[in-house]
Write a protein that holds these residues in place. Structure first.
Motif, PDB file in Angstrom:
ATOM      1  N   PHE A  75      56.117  12.577  24.998  1.00  0.00           N
ATOM      2  CA  PHE A  75      56.856  13.779  25.366  1.00  0.00           C
ATOM      3  C   PHE A  75      55.907  14.961  25.460  1.00  0.00           C
ATOM      4  O   PHE A  75      54.762  14.912  25.003  1.00  0.00           O
ATOM      5  CB  PHE A  75      57.986  14.086  24.370  1.00  0.00           C
TER       6      PHE A  75
ATOM      7  N   MET B 160      68.049  19.087  32.667  1.00  0.00           N
ATOM      8  CA  MET B 160      67.327  17.826  32.497  1.00  0.00           C
ATOM      9  C   MET B 160      66.734  17.305  33.798  1.00  0.00           C
ATOM     10  O   MET B 160      65.578  16.894  33.842  1.00  0.00           O
ATOM     11  CB  MET B 160      68.267  16.775  31.897  1.00  0.00           C
TER      12      MET B 160
ATOM     13  N   GLU C 140      62.189  17.164  35.073  1.00  0.00           N
ATOM     14  CA  GLU C 140      61.326  16.022  35.381  1.00  0.00           C
ATOM     15  C   GLU C 140      60.572  16.175  36.702  1.00  0.00           C
ATOM     16  O   GLU C 140      59.782  15.307  37.065  1.00  0.00           O
ATOM     17  CB  GLU C 140      62.167  14.738  35.427  1.00  0.00           C
TER      18      GLU C 140
ATOM     19  N   LYS D 120      65.322   3.269  22.673  1.00  0.00           N
ATOM     20  CA  LYS D 120      65.201   4.439  23.539  1.00  0.00           C
ATOM     21  C   LYS D 120      65.774   5.670  22.831  1.00  0.00           C
ATOM     22  O   LYS D 120      66.980   5.737  22.572  1.00  0.00           O
ATOM     23  CB  LYS D 120      65.936   4.209  24.867  1.00  0.00           C
TER      24      LYS D 120
ATOM     25  N   HIS E  80      66.436   8.570  23.848  1.00  0.00           N
ATOM     26  CA  HIS E  80      67.256   9.470  24.657  1.00  0.00           C
ATOM     27  C   HIS E  80      68.747   9.386  24.334  1.00  0.00           C
ATOM     28  O   HIS E  80      69.489  10.336  24.579  1.00  0.00           O
ATOM     29  CB  HIS E  80      67.049   9.155  26.144  1.00  0.00           C
ATOM     30  N   TYR E  81      69.194   8.264  23.799  1.00  0.00           N
ATOM     31  CA  TYR E  81      70.612   8.119  23.466  1.00  0.00           C
ATOM     32  C   TYR E  81      70.991   8.902  22.209  1.00  0.00           C
ATOM     33  O   TYR E  81      72.171   9.081  21.933  1.00  0.00           O
ATOM     34  CB  TYR E  81      70.954   6.649  23.209  1.00  0.00           C
TER      35      TYR E  81
ATOM     36  N   SER F  68      70.171  12.075  20.948  1.00  0.00           N
ATOM     37  CA  SER F  68      70.171  13.528  20.810  1.00  0.00           C
ATOM     38  C   SER F  68      71.603  14.014  20.674  1.00  0.00           C
ATOM     39  O   SER F  68      72.478  13.615  21.447  1.00  0.00           O
ATOM     40  CB  SER F  68      69.518  14.187  22.025  1.00  0.00           C
TER      41      SER F  68
ATOM     42  N   TYR G 170      70.964  11.306  29.228  1.00  0.00           N
ATOM     43  CA  TYR G 170      69.571  11.632  29.538  1.00  0.00           C
ATOM     44  C   TYR G 170      68.929  10.394  30.154  1.00  0.00           C
ATOM     45  O   TYR G 170      68.021   9.785  29.604  1.00  0.00           O
ATOM     46  CB  TYR G 170      68.809  12.095  28.300  1.00  0.00           C
ATOM     47  N   ASN G 171      69.454  10.017  31.307  1.00  0.00           N
ATOM     48  CA  ASN G 171      68.932   8.881  32.062  1.00  0.00           C
ATOM     49  C   ASN G 171      68.859   9.243  33.546  1.00  0.00           C
ATOM     50  O   ASN G 171      67.777   9.250  34.124  1.00  0.00           O
ATOM     51  CB  ASN G 171      69.783   7.622  31.828  1.00  0.00           C
TER      52      ASN G 171
ATOM     53  N   TYR H 150      65.985  11.401  35.100  1.00  0.00           N
ATOM     54  CA  TYR H 150      64.697  10.807  35.441  1.00  0.00           C
ATOM     55  C   TYR H 150      64.703  10.309  36.888  1.00  0.00           C
ATOM     56  O   TYR H 150      63.722  10.467  37.622  1.00  0.00           O
ATOM     57  CB  TYR H 150      64.371   9.654  34.490  1.00  0.00           C
TER      58      TYR H 150
END
Length: 591
Positions: free
Chosen positions: A355, A406, A410, A504, A506-507, A509, A515-516, A519
Motif C-alpha cells: 500500500f 476509491m 487507482e 484479502k 480489502h473486505y 475495512s 473495494y474491488n 481496481y
C-alpha cells in the motif's frame, strides 16, 4: 537490465520526519493540540446556525477542520504505519486506538455542519463567495449527503460504537492474518512469504506452498469469519439507517460514482471473460494441466527466461522508465527511494500485501511492499509509487479536497504500472517478450477476472448477511461460486481458492465496502489514459497532472470528461479491454 537476484539487505521506511519515537515530546504536544482543535471545531459547528455571516462562519469552520485533519493525519500515520510493519507493537496500537477516540468528535462536528448546510436558506451565497471558491464541490457534496445524516445524538453514538465495533474487528483481522504461519519444507513461513512462492519457477514449490497456505487458514478461520460478518453487518445497518438503498448504493454515492458508470464497466468486463479464459486454458496446457489451470499455477512463470530482480535493479528500472514519461515523475521516484519512503521486504508481524499512505502534513508518502524479486513485485513497486505521485500532484490542495474516491485513487498507480510493463515489452528479446506479455496479461486478469469474482462474492455476502451471519463453510462456498462464475473453464475446479475472503484485507475495512471494482475501473481508465498519452506525447503530461489534482474535487463522470471520455458508455471500457485482448492474441501466437 541484468536480472540476477542479489542478497537482500533490510530496507525500512523512515518515519522520523513525523516523530522520533512514541516518547517524542512533540507527539504528546500534538495530541494535546489535536484535542484543542477538535473541541474548537465542535464549538464552531454548534454555533453555525447563530452566526451573523454564514460565509465567514463557513470559512472559519473549514479552516479549523482542515487544520484538525492535517494534525490527525500526522499522528495517525505514525501509529498506523508503525503498526503495519510490526503488529506486535503495543505502543503503535495504543496510539491508533487513542486517535480513533477523536473520530466521534470530528464526525459529530461534520454532522452539525452538514445539517446546517441542508437548512441554510441561502446556500448559493456560499458558492458565490470568493473565499469559498475552492470548496464548491465539497460543499455541494456535504449538503447532498446531509440527506443521509442521522440526528446529532445518533451520529455521535454511531461514531463511538464504531471504535469498539468495525474498527476493532478490522484490527483483529490484521493481527490474525499477520500471525498466521504455514509449515513449508521444514520451516514456518508467514502468510505473505508463502503466497509469494506462487511465482516460483519450481512447480513443486508452488503446489506445496499453496497446500501449506490453505492448511494454515483453518487455524483462525472462525475468527476471520466473525470479523467479516461483524464488519459487513455494521455496513448493512449503517446503509439502512442512513436511508441508502443498499451498501452498494452507499458506496457509489460516497465515491461520487453513478450506477450507470458501474454497470457500463461491469458489462464490458463480463464480455471480456471468454478471452481471459482462453489465456488460462493455454497457460494450463503449457504447464501440463488437462482440466484448466489450478489456482496454485495462476502466477506460475511461463517461458525459459528467469525474470527475477534485486531491489536495487527494480529501483533503477522504475526510475529510468518513469523518466521516459516525464523527468518530473522519474525525479519523484528517485526522491522516494533516496529518502527512505519505502518498507520493502516481508517479515514476521508485518501485514501482507502492499500500500501507499499519503502523509498530507509532510506532503510526502510512505510505501509498504513485500518485495520478493518477481516481475510482479517490480510492477507493484511502480504501482505504489504511482499512488505516491498522485499524492505529489495534490500538494497544496486542502485535505477536504484531497479525498479521492476509491476508483479514481487507482488511476495514477495503474498508469505507472503500465509505463513499466510497456517499457519492458519494448526492450525484450523474443523469449523475454513471452514472459513479459504473460506477466502483463496475468496482472490484468487479476484486476478484471479476479476482481469481478470478489465483487460477486461481496455482493452475495452482503445479500445473505442481511438474514444472519455466514459460517466459514458458507463463506468458502460463496467464494468458490464467484471464482467459477468468472474464471469458468479457465481454472481447474478441483484446485480453486476457497479462503480468498480471508487473505484479502480489502473486505475488512469498517468504512470501505466493495473495494474491488475500483481496481478494475482504475485499470481501464489508466490504460485509456495511456492510449491518449501514446497519441499526444509530452503534451499529455500537464493535462494528466491536472486530472490527478482534481480527483478529490469532481465527480467520476466529470473527471473523465476532462480528457473527453464518457463513463456511461460501455464502449469506453471495451476500448481499454481491447488493448489487453490484443496482447492475449499476440501471446497465444508466440507460444
Amino acid at each position: 537490465m541484468d536480472k540476477t537476484k542479489e542478497t537482500k539487505p533490510e530496507v525500512f521506511w523512515d518515519l522520523t520526519p513525523l516523530y522520533t519515537s512514541f516518547a517524542d515530546p512533540k507527539l504528546e504536544a500534538d495530541k494535546k493540540t489535536l484535542v484543542e482543535f477538535c473541541d474548537h471545531l465542535l464549538a464552531q459547528a454548534s454555533a453555525l446556525a447563530a452566526a451573523d455571516s454564514p460565509v465567514d462562519a463557513c470559512n472559519r469552520y473549514l479552516t479549523t477542520y482542515n487544520q484538525a485533519l492535517l494534525l490527525l493525519d500526522k499522528l495517525y500515520n505514525y501509529g498506523s504505519l508503525t503498526y503495519a510493519v510490526n503488529t506486535a507493537d503495543s505502543a503503535a496500537l495504543n496510539l491508533v486506538e487513542v486517535l480513533e477516540g477523536y473520530f466521534p468528535k470530528l464526525s459529530l462536528a461534520e454532522a452539525h455542519f452538514k445539517m446546517w448546510l441542508k437548512e441554510l436558506p441561502d446556500f448559493n451565497a456560499l458558492l458565490t463567495a470568493k473565499e469559498l471558491q475552492a470548496f464548491h464541490f465539497y460543499l455541494n457534496s456535504a449538503r447532498q449527503s446531509a440527506a443521509h445524516t442521522l440526528s446529532t445524538a445518533e451520529e455521535e453514538l454511531f461514531a463511538l460504537l464504531q471504535n469498539t465495533g468495525g474498527n476493532a474487528w478490522s484490527k483483529l483481522q490484521d493481527q490474525t492474518v499477520a500471525s498466521l504461519t504455514g509449515h513449508f519444507r521444514g520451516e514456518d513461513l508467514v502468510l505473505s512469504a508463502l503466497r509469494a512462492k506462487a511465482y516460483d519457477q519450481d512447480p513443486a514449490v508452488r503446489r506445496e506452498a499453496y497446500e501449506a497456505e490453505l492448511a494454515c487458514y483453518p487455524k483462525m478461520d472462525t475468527v476471520s469469519a466473525a470479523c467479516l460478518n461483524a464488519i459487513k453487518g455494521e455496513a448493512i445497518t449503517a446503509a439502512a439507517k442512513r436511508g441508502y438503498d443498499s451498501v452498494l448504493d452507499m458506496t457509489l454515492q460516497k465515491s461520487h460514482m453513478d450506477k450507470e458508470t458501474l454497470q457500463a464497466m461491469l458489462t464490458a468486463m463480463e464480455e471480456s471473460l471468454p478471452a481471459f479464459r482462453k489465456y488460462f486454458r493455454k497457460k494450463a496446457e503449457l504447464l501440463g494441466h488437462k482440466n484448466g489451470l489450478p489456482f496454485y499455477d495462476l502466477f506460475a512463470p511461463v517461458g525459459e527466461v528467469s525474470m527475477e530482480y534485486s531491489y536495487e535493479q527494480a529501483k533503477q528500472y522504475v526510475i529510468d522508465n518513469f523518466s521516459q514519461f516525464s523527468p518530473e515523475l522519474g525525479e519523484f521516484a528517485a526522491h522516494a527511494f533516496a529518502h527512505d519512503w519505502i518498507d520493502v521486504y516481508p517479515r514476521k508481524g508485518k501485514v501482507s500485501g502492499a500500500f501507499c499512505s499519503e502523509i498530507k502534513s509532510l506532503e510526502e508518502s510512505r510505501i509498504m511492499t513485500n518485495f520478493d524479486g518477481s516481475l510482479s513485485d517490480v510492477y507493484t513497486l511502480a504501482h505504489e509509487l504511482g499512488h505516491g505521485f498522485h499524492n505529489y500532484c495534490m500538494k497544496g490542495v486542502a485535505p477536504v479536497n484531497s479525498d479521492s474516491p476509491m476508483q479514481l485513487a487507482e488511476t495514477a498507480s495503474i498508469f505507472c504500472e503500465t509505463i513499466v510493463a510497456n517499457a519492458s515489452l519494448k526492450e525484450a528479446s523474443p523469449q523475454e517478450k513471452v514472459v513479459i506479455l504473460e506477466n502483463d496479461i496475468m496482472s490484468t486478469a487479476q484486476v478484471i477476472v479476479d476482481i469481478l469474482s470478489r465483487y460477486y462474492f461481496e455482493s452475495e455476502l452482503i445479500e445473505k448477511r442481511q438474514n444472519g451471519s455466514l459460517s466459514v463453510d458458507e463463506l468458502k462456498a460463496a467464494m468458490i461460486r464467484a471464482q467459477k462464475r468468472t474464471y469458468g473453464d479457465g481454472l481447474d475446479e478441483n484446485y480453486l481458492h476457497p479462503y480468498m475472503w480471508m487473505c484479502k484485507p480489502h473486505y475488512y475495512s469498517s468504512n470501505l465496502n466493495f473495494y474491488n471494482f475500483p481496481y478494475a475501473f482504475g485499470e481501464l481508465f489508466a490504460k485509456g489514459l495511456y492510449a491518449l498519452y501514446a497519441k499526444e506525447g509530452a503534451g499529455f503530461v500537464p493535462k494528466y497532472k491536472e486530472l490527478l489534482r482534481s480527483t478529490g474535487s469532481r465527480s467520476t463522470h466529470d473527471v473523465l470528461a476532462i480528457v473527453g471520455m464518457d463513463s456511461h458508455s460501455p464502449e469506453f471500457f471495451r476500448g481499454s479491454l481491447a488493448l489487453t485482448i490484443a496482447k492475449i492474441e499476440e501471446w497465444l501466437k508466440l507460444v
